[in-house]
Enzyme design. Structure first.
Site, PDB file in Angstrom:
ATOM      1  N   GLU A 125       0.838  -1.202   0.000  1.00  0.00           N
ATOM      2  CA  GLU A 125       0.000   0.000   0.000  1.00  0.00           C
ATOM      3  C   GLU A 125       0.871   1.249   0.000  1.00  0.00           C
ATOM      4  OE1 GLU A 125      -3.071   0.622   3.359  1.00  0.00           O
ATOM      5  OE2 GLU A 125      -1.159   1.439   4.042  1.00  0.00           O
ATOM      6  N   ASP A 195      -5.143  -2.941  -2.908  1.00  0.00           N
ATOM      7  CA  ASP A 195      -4.989  -1.490  -2.980  1.00  0.00           C
ATOM      8  C   ASP A 195      -3.578  -1.107  -3.398  1.00  0.00           C
ATOM      9  OD1 ASP A 195      -3.981  -2.398  -0.536  1.00  0.00           O
ATOM     10  OD2 ASP A 195      -4.713  -0.675   0.599  1.00  0.00           O
TER      11      ASP A 195
END
Length: 444
Positions: A125, A195
């Protein structure tokens, strides 16, 4: 604490790993536009042209150039463009000095430091955030491309080794690395976080536009490789994101709409059109069914294989009790959704953000400092004991969708510019929205 669970080779069995994140980290992975612009307020145009600049080469889109005009939304009026650029440059310099570090086990590798202590150096991330930021700041930072390449070197040196090569595991990143930058079964376990890989893929396409793909790295091909791996491992055929403990759990902050549109342009794959539409249906359903008075949405949605999905009751996504609240993951949503609106004009995302920002403005009487660190879907505040930068930053973008929020937007800009932190997660959730709000975001 956020917990991430990942499917093993597409099965229902899972590996549990815990992530202690400053401000909340979010985890996991794997899952037809209305062009009305209709906003009022400050000028919608932020650049010289509404046509996406297709040039590639050395710093083809230098920071501050605003080559692509936003097609919708409003900008802060409490600071000039030059003042906003200066605030972004100063914040970037502080972020870079604090967060970007060498990776001991990857020669020439760079990473965004996860924290100042502990057993873990970085998470995917954070690597995605850092790659987005460095490609956007080229033109201000003469080292931006070298930093980007160092980050990419680490990403590719640490693949999601537990995901079969047939599903593109070599093009997805192991979601968490030990303090020396190694991959281990006890750290990330060789599983990806959607993500992180979504942002990595988007940053690679942006790097192709910024610098071209004829150097050490073929950025465009690397981006397409990751996009195809995401499709194989993290997406359902109907465009729903999938993963965590079961394929029917979907995280609302994985709905990176402008990324999906860029992936469609890069690959021609209609799956990404479906992903835009499916994300809107799910978010709109959550707002209207479970938060009609507040426009909130949960961190995680479950039962996405049915016509009546529900907010997670807990322990099905990051495996924490708060998954059904607007909290450490969903706090990113106004940034993601509004970024798409100002660049695409798809009014569906303006509607989503307007419902949410109306409530937040009402709840705080327009004072960003007292935004709660999270909310139950009925609007009950979870924690007002501090000013949560990671919650306040993304709201800056949410307020850009409609001129009715101009005063609140100005307050949000002023607060973020005056209260920038370098702590991981909160820092990135201020800096990236500030880049967007200053008119400096662009798409590949």
């Amino acid at each position: 604490m956020q917990r991430r669970f990942f499917l093993k080779s597409g099965s229902a069995s899972a590996v549990a790993l815990a992530l202690a994140a400053c401000g909340g980290g979010g985890g996991g992975g794997g899952g037809g536009a209305d062009s009305s612009a209709g906003a009022t307020g400050s000028s919608l145009a932020t650049g010289a042209s509404t046509t996406r600049n297709a040039a590639s080469g050395p710093n083809s889109y230098p920071f501050g150039s605003r080559l692509d005009a936003y097609v919708a939304g409003v900008l802060p009026t409490s600071a000039s463009k030059d003042q906003m650029d200066a605030a972004v440059r100063s914040s970037y310099d502080a972020w870079k000095a604090h967060g970007l570090v060498d990776v001991p086990t990857v020669s020439g590798g760079k990473a965004l430091r996860f924290g100042t202590s502990g057993d873990y150096l970085t998470v995917s991330e954070g690597m995605g955030y850092a790659m987005l930021i460095t490609v956007l700041m080229a033109g201000h930072d003469p080292q931006a491309r070298n930093l980007f390449d160092g980050l990419l070197k680490t990403v590719r040196a640490r693949p999601a080794y537990s995901i079969p090569a047939g599903n593109g595991g070599q093009y997805l990143m192991d979601w968490r690395l030990t303090i020396d930058g190694s991959s281990t079964d006890a750290a990330g376990g060789g599983w990806n976080a959607m993500d992180g890989d979504l942002d990595i893929a988007m940053a690679l396409l942006m790097a192709d536009r910024q610098w071209g793909s004829t150097g050490t790295w073929n950025y465009r091909q690397e981006g397409i490789n990751t996009i195809n791996a995401l499709k194989s491992w993290n997406m359902k055929p109907d465009g729903t994101t999938k993963g965590m403990s079961t394929a029917n759990v979907s995280r609302t902050s994985d709905y990176m709409i402008s990324h999906f549109r860029a992936f469609k342009r890069a690959t021609g794959d209609s799956l990404w059109d479906l992903a835009v539409d499916r994300a809107y249906w799910l978010v709109n359903y959550m707002q209207n069914t479970y938060s009609p008075n507040c426009g909130l949405m949960p961190d995680f949605i479950v039962q996405t294989d049915t016509s009546t999905p529900i907010p997670s009751p807990g322990y099905m996504g990051d495996f924490v009790a708060t998954e059904g609240y607007y909290y450490a993951n969903a706090q990113r949503n106004p940034w993601r959704y509004a970024t798409d609106y100002v660049t695409s004009g798809d009014s569906r995302w303006a509607d989503v953000c307007t419902k949410l920002v109306n409530f937040i403005q009402r709840d705080t009487n327009g004072n960003p400092a007292i935004i709660s660190a999270g909310y139950h879907l009925d609007g009950a505040a979870m924690d007002r004991s501090y000013s949560p930068e990671g919650m306040i930053g993304p709201m800056l973008c949410g307020a850009m969708v409609n001129g009715q929020f101009q005063t609140f937007l100005n307050s949000l800009w002023n607060w973020n510019a005056g209260n920038f932190t370098t702590d991981y997660y909160d820092s990135e959730l201020q800096l990236l929205p500030m880049i967007v709000a200053s008119g400096n975001w662009w798409n590949p």
